[in-house]
Design an enzyme around this catalytic site. Structure first.
Site, PDB file in Angstrom:
ATOM      1  N   ARG A   1      21.174-103.310 -21.841  1.00 32.58           N
ATOM      2  CA  ARG A   1      19.843-102.946 -21.339  1.00 32.58           C
ATOM      3  C   ARG A   1      19.753-102.991 -19.811  1.00 32.58           C
ATOM      4  O   ARG A   1      18.725-103.331 -19.244  1.00 32.58           O
ATOM      5  CB  ARG A   1      18.765-103.840 -21.962  1.00 32.58           C
TER       6      ARG A   1
ATOM      7  N   GLU B   1      11.935-106.813 -23.191  1.00 32.05           N
ATOM      8  CA  GLU B   1      12.711-105.593 -23.000  1.00 32.05           C
ATOM      9  C   GLU B   1      11.814-104.526 -22.381  1.00 32.05           C
ATOM     10  O   GLU B   1      12.259-103.705 -21.592  1.00 32.05           O
ATOM     11  CB  GLU B   1      13.267-105.122 -24.349  1.00 32.05           C
TER      12      GLU B   1
ATOM     13  N   SER C   1      10.500-101.946 -29.473  1.00 30.75           N
ATOM     14  CA  SER C   1      10.960-103.336 -29.558  1.00 30.75           C
ATOM     15  C   SER C   1      10.620-104.049 -28.246  1.00 30.75           C
ATOM     16  O   SER C   1      11.078-103.647 -27.185  1.00 30.75           O
ATOM     17  CB  SER C   1      12.464-103.357 -29.809  1.00 30.75           C
TER      18      SER C   1
END
Length: 312
Positions: free
Chosen positions: A176, A296, A226
């Protein structure tokens, strides 16, 4: 007067109809949340995008790149300066096993285009609700695959508007993260190298992954996807579920009862509701398991001014 001047100047770079003042950003986010942009601009060419960034740098105007708005929460006060949206840069080209896609193309569409040519390697992305630009910036991944597995190179704009071509190694892709996010680059286009595959196998994989996503994720509600990164040795959704947080939230923001890793907007949530729900989840999981959940999703923009006369 500043906003009006920016609109006037930017209208000489892009189509005037593609420059908007006080544009509601909730129209461009998957959560359906967010305040207004001072000025919202949608260039149709890479050259125009470069000129917009150069203009912002030269005149010291804050500039923010908004992609598909799928992994982001924009606060209720909106974003100051220029919001740059590259969704009109959405070309997809395939030459043999090489796939070229501009930053505004949805990664789902790129995955489908590759599959239609019997190319394998991008099936993992068939359910990722973001643009190529966003997928590159965060090295998007799902079901065991990641962007870094198939990327060859990426064309970006620097914060000063210069165009750079970056190789896979130069992109520094990790979990990420990437050099794109680290250096504040703006993705213009990407090149992927795939492999010839069996059409039936590719179609079956996409059907299976699409079913998994639709059956397990609360796609019937607006959400940022998410919300939390996977903590080492654990799963965020499992920790949240075991903390008894499903169905709980602030205002119309709620931890999904379908997938605990998602926070949904049930209809009338504010960005503050959504962010407060994120903080509630982090606090309870920390108290319960002594694990820090890292977001995230990106939280950007400004809060609304506090109403000092408001009674609590």
């Amino acid at each position: 007067m500043m906003k009006e001047q920016w609109v006037k100047d930017l209208s000489t770079i892009v189509n005037p109809q593609d420059v908007k003042i006080d544009e509601p950003l909730k129209n461009y986010t998957m959560t359906k949340l967010g305040g207004n942009a001072d000025v919202f601009v949608m260039p149709s060419t890479e050259e125009a995008a470069s000129e917009v960034v150069k203009y912002a740098h030269l005149h010291k105007v804050p500039i923010f790149l908004l992609g598909n708005g799928s992994n982001m929460v924009i606060r209720d006060g909106g974003i100051r300066g220029i919001v740059l949206n590259l969704s009109k840069l959405d070309q997809i080209r395939i030459d043999g096993t090489t796939v070229y896609a501009q930053s505004g193309a949805l990664i789902i569409d790129v995955s489908k285009a590759a599959a239609a040519k019997s190319l394998t390697g991008l099936e993992f992305s068939c359910g990722i609700p973001g643009s190529i630009g966003g997928a590159m910036a965060m090295n998007a991944g799902a079901y065991g695959g990641e962007i870094k597995d198939v990327i060859v190179s990426c064309k970006v704009l620097t914060p000063t508007g210069d165009i750079l071509e970056l190789s896979k190694e130069q992109l520094e892709l990790g979990y990420r993260k990437s050099i794109i996010a680290k250096n504040g680059y703006y993705v213009l286009s990407s090149v992927f190298e795939l492999q010839k595959g069996d059409q039936e196998t590719i179609d079956a994989t996409i059907t299976d992954l699409t079913f998994k996503r639709q059956s397990k994720q609360p796609l019937e509600y607006p959400s940022a996807g998410s919300v939390f990164k996977r903590p080492p040795g654990n799963f965020a959704g499992k920790l949240i579920q075991d903390s008894g947080l499903q169905g709980k939230g602030v205002g119309d923001a709620e931890v999904s009862t379908k997938h605990a890793g998602f926070i949904i907007n049930k209809g009338n949530a504010t960005a503050s509701d959504y962010i407060d729900t994120i903080h509630m989840v982090q606090r309870v999981v920390k108290e319960t398991f002594d694990i820090d959940l890292e977001t995230e999703v990106k939280i950007v923009g400004e809060d609304l001014p506090t109403d000092k006369n408001k009674t609590l």
